[in-house]
Motif scaffolding. Structure first.
Motif, PDB file in Angstrom:
ATOM      1  N   ASN A  86       4.106  -1.232 -10.400  1.00 51.48           N
ATOM      2  CA  ASN A  86       5.483  -0.790 -10.528  1.00 51.48           C
ATOM      3  C   ASN A  86       6.311  -1.785 -11.351  1.00 51.48           C
ATOM      4  O   ASN A  86       6.974  -2.659 -10.795  1.00 51.48           O
ATOM      5  CB  ASN A  86       6.070  -0.633  -9.108  1.00 51.48           C
ATOM      6  N   PRO A  87       6.288  -1.640 -12.698  1.00 45.10           N
ATOM      7  CA  PRO A  87       6.991  -2.582 -13.574  1.00 45.10           C
ATOM      8  C   PRO A  87       8.483  -2.737 -13.248  1.00 45.10           C
ATOM      9  O   PRO A  87       9.021  -3.839 -13.363  1.00 45.10           O
ATOM     10  CB  PRO A  87       6.795  -1.985 -14.979  1.00 45.10           C
ATOM     11  N   GLU A  88       9.135  -1.666 -12.821  1.00 47.23           N
ATOM     12  CA  GLU A  88      10.556  -1.750 -12.455  1.00 47.23           C
ATOM     13  C   GLU A  88      10.748  -2.776 -11.318  1.00 47.23           C
ATOM     14  O   GLU A  88      11.655  -3.597 -11.347  1.00 47.23           O
ATOM     15  CB  GLU A  88      11.033  -0.362 -11.990  1.00 47.23           C
ATOM     16  N   PHE A  89       9.863  -2.721 -10.343  1.00 44.64           N
ATOM     17  CA  PHE A  89       9.967  -3.612  -9.191  1.00 44.64           C
ATOM     18  C   PHE A  89       9.583  -5.050  -9.567  1.00 44.64           C
ATOM     19  O   PHE A  89      10.165  -6.000  -9.067  1.00 44.64           O
ATOM     20  CB  PHE A  89       9.115  -3.079  -8.038  1.00 44.64           C
ATOM     21  N   TYR A 128      12.890  -1.940  -1.612  1.00 45.63           N
ATOM     22  CA  TYR A 128      13.261  -2.988  -2.582  1.00 45.63           C
ATOM     23  C   TYR A 128      14.121  -4.081  -1.943  1.00 45.63           C
ATOM     24  O   TYR A 128      13.785  -5.258  -1.993  1.00 45.63           O
ATOM     25  CB  TYR A 128      14.029  -2.399  -3.769  1.00 45.63           C
ATOM     26  N   ASN A 129      15.266  -3.678  -1.373  1.00 48.97           N
ATOM     27  CA  ASN A 129      16.188  -4.675  -0.810  1.00 48.97           C
ATOM     28  C   ASN A 129      15.554  -5.425   0.346  1.00 48.97           C
ATOM     29  O   ASN A 129      15.706  -6.634   0.475  1.00 48.97           O
ATOM     30  CB  ASN A 129      17.494  -4.015  -0.340  1.00 48.97           C
ATOM     31  N   TYR A 130      14.852  -4.692   1.178  1.00 52.91           N
ATOM     32  CA  TYR A 130      14.183  -5.282   2.336  1.00 52.91           C
ATOM     33  C   TYR A 130      13.222  -6.389   1.893  1.00 52.91           C
ATOM     34  O   TYR A 130      13.214  -7.491   2.449  1.00 52.91           O
ATOM     35  CB  TYR A 130      13.435  -4.176   3.081  1.00 52.91           C
ATOM     36  N   ILE A 131      12.432  -6.101   0.881  1.00 55.23           N
ATOM     37  CA  ILE A 131      11.445  -7.073   0.400  1.00 55.23           C
ATOM     38  C   ILE A 131      12.142  -8.270  -0.245  1.00 55.23           C
ATOM     39  O   ILE A 131      11.828  -9.420   0.061  1.00 55.23           O
ATOM     40  CB  ILE A 131      10.442  -6.401  -0.566  1.00 55.23           C
ATOM     41  N   VAL A 132      13.118  -8.010  -1.101  1.00 51.62           N
ATOM     42  CA  VAL A 132      13.828  -9.103  -1.779  1.00 51.62           C
ATOM     43  C   VAL A 132      14.539  -9.995  -0.747  1.00 51.62           C
ATOM     44  O   VAL A 132      14.466 -11.226  -0.825  1.00 51.62           O
ATOM     45  CB  VAL A 132      14.825  -8.554  -2.829  1.00 51.62           C
ATOM     46  N   GLU A 133      15.175  -9.375   0.239  1.00 52.54           N
ATOM     47  CA  GLU A 133      15.895 -10.150   1.253  1.00 52.54           C
ATOM     48  C   GLU A 133      14.952 -10.949   2.160  1.00 52.54           C
ATOM     49  O   GLU A 133      15.352 -11.938   2.757  1.00 52.54           O
ATOM     50  CB  GLU A 133      16.797  -9.232   2.095  1.00 52.54           C
ATOM     51  N   SER A 134      13.692 -10.511   2.262  1.00 53.42           N
ATOM     52  CA  SER A 134      12.704 -11.233   3.079  1.00 53.42           C
ATOM     53  C   SER A 134      12.244 -12.518   2.389  1.00 53.42           C
ATOM     54  O   SER A 134      11.639 -13.376   3.022  1.00 53.42           O
ATOM     55  CB  SER A 134      11.482 -10.350   3.320  1.00 53.42           C
ATOM     56  N   LYS A 135      12.511 -12.622   1.084  1.00 61.22           N
ATOM     57  CA  LYS A 135      12.150 -13.791   0.289  1.00 61.22           C
ATOM     58  C   LYS A 135      10.706 -14.249   0.456  1.00 61.22           C
ATOM     59  O   LYS A 135      10.442 -15.417   0.749  1.00 61.22           O
ATOM     60  CB  LYS A 135      13.091 -14.960   0.614  1.00 61.22           C
ATOM     61  N   TYR A 163       0.858  -1.186   0.000  1.00 62.76           N
ATOM     62  CA  TYR A 163       0.000   0.000   0.000  1.00 62.76           C
ATOM     63  C   TYR A 163       0.892   1.232   0.000  1.00 62.76           C
ATOM     64  O   TYR A 163       0.694   2.165   0.762  1.00 62.76           O
ATOM     65  CB  TYR A 163      -0.952  -0.005   1.210  1.00 62.76           C
ATOM     66  N   LEU A 164       1.927   1.190  -0.854  1.00 59.78           N
ATOM     67  CA  LEU A 164       2.861   2.317  -0.998  1.00 59.78           C
ATOM     68  C   LEU A 164       2.946   2.640  -2.479  1.00 59.78           C
ATOM     69  O   LEU A 164       2.996   1.727  -3.305  1.00 59.78           O
ATOM     70  CB  LEU A 164       4.269   1.903  -0.549  1.00 59.78           C
ATOM     71  N   ASN A 165       3.020   3.924  -2.819  1.00 66.46           N
ATOM     72  CA  ASN A 165       3.167   4.268  -4.236  1.00 66.46           C
ATOM     73  C   ASN A 165       4.575   3.861  -4.699  1.00 66.46           C
ATOM     74  O   ASN A 165       5.468   3.653  -3.878  1.00 66.46           O
ATOM     75  CB  ASN A 165       2.850   5.746  -4.485  1.00 66.46           C
ATOM     76  N   PRO A 166       4.779   3.727  -6.027  1.00 69.01           N
ATOM     77  CA  PRO A 166       6.056   3.235  -6.542  1.00 69.01           C
ATOM     78  C   PRO A 166       7.282   4.008  -6.029  1.00 69.01           C
ATOM     79  O   PRO A 166       8.319   3.407  -5.771  1.00 69.01           O
ATOM     80  CB  PRO A 166       5.902   3.368  -8.057  1.00 69.01           C
ATOM     81  N   THR A 167       7.165   5.312  -5.864  1.00 67.75           N
ATOM     82  CA  THR A 167       8.300   6.104  -5.379  1.00 67.75           C
ATOM     83  C   THR A 167       8.679   5.685  -3.960  1.00 67.75           C
ATOM     84  O   THR A 167       9.851   5.501  -3.645  1.00 67.75           O
ATOM     85  CB  THR A 167       7.951   7.612  -5.393  1.00 67.75           C
ATOM     86  N   ARG A 168       7.689   5.508  -3.109  1.00 67.48           N
ATOM     87  CA  ARG A 168       7.943   5.108  -1.709  1.00 67.48           C
ATOM     88  C   ARG A 168       8.413   3.653  -1.624  1.00 67.48           C
ATOM     89  O   ARG A 168       9.098   3.272  -0.678  1.00 67.48           O
ATOM     90  CB  ARG A 168       6.672   5.291  -0.861  1.00 67.48           C
ATOM     91  N   GLN A 169       8.054   2.830  -2.613  1.00 67.83           N
ATOM     92  CA  GLN A 169       8.475   1.420  -2.608  1.00 67.83           C
ATOM     93  C   GLN A 169       9.990   1.279  -2.722  1.00 67.83           C
ATOM     94  O   GLN A 169      10.563   0.339  -2.181  1.00 67.83           O
ATOM     95  CB  GLN A 169       7.837   0.664  -3.781  1.00 67.83           C
ATOM     96  N   ARG A 170      10.635   2.227  -3.420  1.00 63.09           N
ATOM     97  CA  ARG A 170      12.084   2.110  -3.665  1.00 63.09           C
ATOM     98  C   ARG A 170      12.881   1.880  -2.392  1.00 63.09           C
ATOM     99  O   ARG A 170      13.823   1.110  -2.380  1.00 63.09           O
ATOM    100  CB  ARG A 170      12.620   3.354  -4.389  1.00 63.09           C
TER     101      ARG A 170
END
Length: 121
Positions: A93-96, A74-81, A64-71
């Motif tokens: 957010n296509p980049e994400f 990124y690492n936190y989410i990826v590392e949480s697997k 529930y965060l806009n794409p700018t706030r998601q940045r």
């Protein structure tokens, strides 16, 4: 029903917010919920954390965060697997998506409330 450990990122203690509704509905459906938001508070007995807490064995992160706030996350989410990340309406957010897919995490563009209401969660 299978309990899916879910993180609500962008949590809010304001009842009119969709993140609030999602927490309430997830808890009502028997899922374990971790809530992370900008402001401390409590929803359906779940305390909203204001810092990125360590995550383990996460099934779903619902955004529930806009794409700018998601940045910032990124690492936190990826590392949480997590198994998947749900991009609720307005968080697309296509980049994400690409970053998640490179890390074998499913990016799902959907609405958590609709998935829960239709038993597709």
């Amino acid at each position: 029903m299978k309990n899916k450990k879910t993180v609500v990122l962008g949590a809010s203690s304001k009842p009119e917010k969709y993140a609030y509704k999602a927490i309430t509905m997830l808890v009502g459906n028997g899922h374990s919920v971790l809530a992370i938001g900008q402001n401390a508070g409590e929803v359906a007995g779940i305390k909203i954390q204001t810092k990125a807490i360590p995550l383990k064995n996460i099934d779903t992160i619902t955004l529930y965060l806009n794409p700018t706030r998601q940045r910032d996350y990124y690492n936190y989410i990826v590392e949480s697997k997590p198994k998947r990340v749900i991009f609720n309406p307005g968080t697309e957010n296509p980049e994400f998506y690409q970053l998640l897919e490179l890390n074998n995490i499913k990016a799902e563009v959907a609405c958590t409330l609709v998935l829960l209401a239709t038993n597709q969660y």
